[in-house]
Each structure stands twice: as structure tokens, then as C-alpha cells.
Design a protein around this motif. Sequence first.
Motif, mmCIF file in Angstrom:
data_model
loop_
_atom_site.group_PDB
_atom_site.id
_atom_site.type_symbol
_atom_site.label_atom_id
_atom_site.label_comp_id
_atom_site.label_asym_id
_atom_site.label_seq_id
_atom_site.Cartn_x
_atom_site.Cartn_y
_atom_site.Cartn_z
ATOM 1 N N MET A 33 4.953 -6.748 3.363
ATOM 2 C CA MET A 33 3.743 -7.679 3.513
ATOM 3 C C MET A 33 3.708 -8.317 4.924
ATOM 4 S SD MET A 33 2.669 -10.668 0.861
ATOM 5 C CE MET A 33 3.357 -11.997 1.432
ATOM 6 N N LEU A 34 4.859 -8.525 5.680
ATOM 7 C CA LEU A 34 4.514 -9.163 6.816
ATOM 8 C C LEU A 34 4.398 -8.010 7.980
ATOM 9 C CD1 LEU A 34 7.967 -11.297 7.071
ATOM 10 C CD2 LEU A 34 5.404 -12.025 7.019
ATOM 11 N N ALA A 35 4.705 -6.757 7.741
ATOM 12 C CA ALA A 35 4.285 -5.561 8.297
ATOM 13 C C ALA A 35 2.892 -5.192 8.401
ATOM 14 C CB ALA A 35 4.905 -4.304 8.101
ATOM 15 N N SER A 36 2.244 -5.478 7.366
ATOM 16 C CA SER A 36 0.868 -5.176 7.044
ATOM 17 C C SER A 36 0.121 -6.237 7.712
ATOM 18 C CB SER A 36 0.588 -5.230 5.522
ATOM 19 O OG SER A 36 0.467 -6.455 4.950
ATOM 20 N N MET A 37 0.751 -7.421 8.095
ATOM 21 C CA MET A 37 -0.201 -8.570 8.410
ATOM 22 C C MET A 37 0.102 -9.178 9.801
ATOM 23 S SD MET A 37 -0.776 -11.005 5.250
ATOM 24 C CE MET A 37 0.843 -11.627 5.198
ATOM 25 N N ARG A 222 -0.261 10.575 0.454
ATOM 26 C CA ARG A 222 -0.557 11.519 1.562
ATOM 27 C C ARG A 222 -0.421 10.750 2.717
ATOM 28 N NH1 ARG A 222 -6.266 14.240 0.742
ATOM 29 N NH2 ARG A 222 -6.002 14.242 -1.571
ATOM 30 N N ILE A 223 -0.798 9.283 2.825
ATOM 31 C CA ILE A 223 -0.902 8.537 3.905
ATOM 32 C C ILE A 223 0.754 8.187 4.340
ATOM 33 C CG2 ILE A 223 -1.421 6.454 5.101
ATOM 34 C CD1 ILE A 223 -4.179 6.691 3.172
ATOM 35 N N VAL A 254 -0.141 0.259 1.106
ATOM 36 C CA VAL A 254 0.735 0.026 -0.042
ATOM 37 C C VAL A 254 0.372 -1.216 -0.475
ATOM 38 C CG1 VAL A 254 3.425 -0.519 -0.494
ATOM 39 C CG2 VAL A 254 2.875 1.392 1.183
ATOM 40 N N MET A 255 0.303 -2.309 0.340
ATOM 41 C CA MET A 255 -0.029 -3.539 -0.367
ATOM 42 C C MET A 255 -1.141 -3.766 -1.189
ATOM 43 S SD MET A 255 2.498 -5.401 0.402
ATOM 44 C CE MET A 255 1.858 -6.786 -0.509
ATOM 45 N N ILE B 129 4.820 4.150 -4.263
ATOM 46 C CA ILE B 129 4.779 2.670 -3.509
ATOM 47 C C ILE B 129 6.195 2.330 -2.924
ATOM 48 C CG2 ILE B 129 4.628 0.262 -3.735
ATOM 49 C CD1 ILE B 129 2.298 1.038 -5.844
ATOM 50 N N LEU B 130 7.210 2.456 -3.947
ATOM 51 C CA LEU B 130 8.620 2.051 -3.787
ATOM 52 C C LEU B 130 9.100 3.221 -2.472
ATOM 53 C CD1 LEU B 130 9.820 1.530 -7.116
ATOM 54 C CD2 LEU B 130 8.726 -0.188 -5.506
#
Lengths: 283, 306
Positions: A33-37, A222-223, A254-255, B129-130
Motif C-alpha cells: 500500500m505504501l509503495a503504491s502511494m 502480465r503486469i 495489486v491494490m 496478488i500474493l
Amino acid sequence: MKRTRGEKIFNVVNLAFLGGVALVALYPFVYVMLASMTCPTKDGREWTFKAYELVLGNPEIMTALGNTALRTVLATALTLLVSCLAGYALARKTLPHRGMVLFLILFTMIFNGGIVPNYLLIRNLGLIDSIWSLVLPLLVSAFNLIIIKNFFQQIPESLTEAARVEGASETAILFRIFLPLSMPVLATVALWTAVMHWNQWFDAMLYIYNDDKQVLQTLLQRIVIQNSTAMQDRVRTGLDISRLTPESVKAATVMVTVLPIAMLYPFVQRYFVKGILLGGVKE
Amino acid sequence: MTAPRSGSILTTYRRHKELLLLLLPSMVLLVLFNYVPMVGLVLAFKDYMASLGMVRSPWVGLENFQRLFASEDFPRALRNTATISLLRLTFGFVAPIVLALMLNEVRVSWFKRGVQTLTYLPYFLSWVILGGMFLMLLGSEGPVNWLVQAAGHSPVSFLSNGAWFIVTIILTGIWQSAGYGAVIYLAALAGIDPNLYEAAAIDGAGRWKQTRHVTLPCLAPTIVVLLILSLSNILNAGFDQIYNMFNPMVYDVGDIIDTYVLRRMVYQDFGLATAAGLFKSVIGLLLVVSANGAARRLSGGEHGIW
């Protein structure tokens, strides 16, 4: 009850250990989550929602999200319908060939044709690139049928006698008497089915080639997993990407996939737990 | 129970027409998507040629199986599958029991519920996801390697070094499913008669002794049954997890039957892929049937999957 010193020490150690377990369980989510924000700058990291803007503004990801939602809703509704109809028939001891039918259903739990025959079947049915290739093969699950059948069997006959005397059809009894009494078990089946379809990626990887029909998990794979830079660049084009790392784009993707389940989770937890316990299901 | 037979089978069908109609959609789907593919397993004994299709491709007897066992990759995949499964069984099986026993000792209910909630959340997320999360966490720039470096070691290649890959697979597998597994044991623990604990306490047993002499014996049947049933799963080494975490660098230890089958299929080697899949399905079937029999015998017919 009075506690000895040893027990007090044990309690503290136990709580500390479980606290550690909880942290380990939670940490990966917090990190992603932190990495995404955030994004790295000269002096540390700064908050930004750019990655989410990119992901949510990306037509391919949005299409995939829509396809996943559609597949989930369609499959859950049809699974419930078909399983209730069959579960009702199977719950009636008078059903002809009941034993053999139950055996045929249970046998699919322990033996299957494997991926090659399944793939060829889907191809021969012309279901490649069709949402039905993701819905139909999973529609009848031995597990759901047995759970619903067992629940229906517990409904006392006295409740249906009056309706029968009045000449109500079996279908009417199912919909007017059985279903209203079965909401908790149906909610459990619905939830597990929905989560299963939301999470499926393997079938779409095999059966869906058209990007307009792709589901979110397969795109995510894929991503993030195959680390396809072409995919990542496609997500990142068009906006100011100078300070956005591929990592934060991946994390945001992912998030976006986790959030719907994570948000639903606290409210429906008891149905999840009930589903786990139904795992001990047997004839 | 058995009513005297009146009329032919057709009369019976007519009398139960409505029930049979309710059953029909499920039966059609069941036959089409479960039993038709089983017939498709004949491909294991054929040399599949796309131009001829499944029916007209020539029979080759056991040739596909001979090729399978003569190859380098399949025996390796078989070995890897067994190794990974046994490691999972050794370490992964105990984790939920320990977690459940520890949770069971917690008297603060919000704390107990909170820990439970957090530990079984990962079970409801896909390995895409994991796997994606762990690729980030365990990468050379990820937080786990910061810690490793802060401790003065050089970064560890968790996902590209064979031995570390296996460790990673086992540990992340436990991380994903221990909370889920604990739910079943906690339910068994909740079913233990409180009088047993009171009696033990009156006899002067502390909590440790109560655990040893009351809790564990009461839990034993559940443990034994789940252990036997998971033994029957030995050829399932966890495709979803491994496929989303491995790469060609760790094929030596990480390529399992399912990933092997998929690879053969991608190369259009349908006969070989089907043969490998059939081999796995048949062994799996034998294991499940015998495990279920054993579980039932041991528990006096109480447990088992059917």
C-alpha cells in the motif's frame, strides 16, 4: 481462577508472539500500500496518488475490471440458481437413481480430466474468447451441491405438508418455503463462489486471447508477475511518468485488485468462516 | 423404504418429472464439463495431430508414457512435487495447530478475533496478488533484503536461488494458509467439554498440563484425519503459488507436475501433456480413496470426505 507466575509469563509471551504473527500477516499489505502511494524523491519519499490515477485511468485495466465484475456476478447468480434446483431434487429421497447421481457428483471431487482435455473441449465448443468459457465449466461444483442438499434435507417435512396438500408444485415449494429458510447457507455459497471467480486467472489465461475480454487477475499477472514492460509502458503512457517507478504502478495495480475483497471482508467474515467449517462436509 | 414397483421406469420418470427437470441443468453441465473431459483422457494413448482431431489421431499405446519417463523433465517434476509436498506437510501442517492452540489460550476476545481475522485474510486472495506482493517484498531492493543487508549480509536471491526458493515457497505458503487451517482446529477446540478442564484443574493440573492431557488428546482425531487427507494430496504441490513465483532459474527444484503439464501443452505436445496429467490423476485418485478409507477406519466412520 488464580494464576501462577509461570502462567502469567506464558500469557505475556503468548500475546507477544501472536502480536508478532499479526504484524507478519499484515506487513506485506502495508508495504504494498505504501509503495503504491509514494514515490522516491531526492530526499526520501513523497505521497502521491499518480499511480492510482494511471491505473484507474487505463482503459485496459478498466475493461478487465469490468469483465471480472461481470463474470463474478453472472457466475454467482447462475451457480446459486442451478445448485438450488439440483440441491432440492437431490434432497428428495424419492428422486429416481438418486444414489447413482450422487456418486457421479462426488466422483468429480476426486477425479478429473485435467487441463488438456478441458482446453480441447472449450475450443471444440467454440467458447475461446467467450465469457462463458469462464462461467460454465465452474458452474456445477460437487461441493456446493452437497452443501445445499444437506441443508435442504434438514428442513422438516412438516413445513411443506400444508403446501403439498394444497397442490403446490415442487418448484413453488423450493422458492416459497425452502429458499427463504436457507439464506445463511446460500449467502455462504454465494460469497465463496464470488471470491473464487474474482480470483480466477488460470482459465482466462488459457481461454481468453482477446484483450477486450481479459479479466483483471490475468492482466495483473502480465503486469506484475511476468513483469511485461510493454504492459507497464502501456499503463504509464500519456501522463507525466518522470517520477513514477514501475514498482509503484505494479503496487497500485495489486491494490486495485485487493481492495474490493479487503473492503468486503470485515462485513462478511462470518460467512467466510462458515465456509471453511463446511469444508468438513460429507455425505 | 422400497415401495413395490408399479409400472415401468418411464412411469417412475413421469411421476417425478418435475424433480428430474430441476436436476437437469446441473446434470448436463456436469456431464459436459466433467465427464466429457474424462473421455478426452484417451489422448494419453494417442499421437495427437491437430489436423486429424482427437478421434482420428492414431493410437500409440503406451508410447507417451514411455517418452514421459525417459525424459529428463518429468521424473524431475515428479521428484520436485514429492519433495515440496513433504516439506509443506512437515512444516505447514504443524503451523495451524500451533496457531490454534496459542489463540485458544488468549482470553482477550478482541485480540483473539483480530489476530484470526488478519491471519486468514490472505487465503481469500489469489496467488497472482500474493505472488506479486512477494516479488516486491523479496526482490533485491525489497524490504526483506534491506534487513538482510542491515544485518551485514549480502542480498539473498530468494526467488532465483534453488534452495532459497524452496524455503520461500514453504514459508509464504504457511503465511497464506495457517490462519485458514487454524479455523478448523479452533472449532474442534471450542467443542471440547469444559468439564474436562474443570476436572483437570481440581486434580491440580496447570494450563500446560491441561493442554497436554486434555486439549491435545481431544484434538488428536481431527489432527490424524487432516494429516491422512493431506497425505493424499501429495501430488498437488501448489500450482497457483509456484506458477506465480517461479522462473526458469529454479526449474531444477521448482518445476512440478502441473507446471510441466502446462509447459508441454503450451508446446502443443498434447499427447505427452495428457499422459502426465492422467498419471497424476490416477495416482491422486488411489491416494484419496485409500486415505479416506484409513481416515474412516481410524475415526470409526466419523470422518472422511465422504
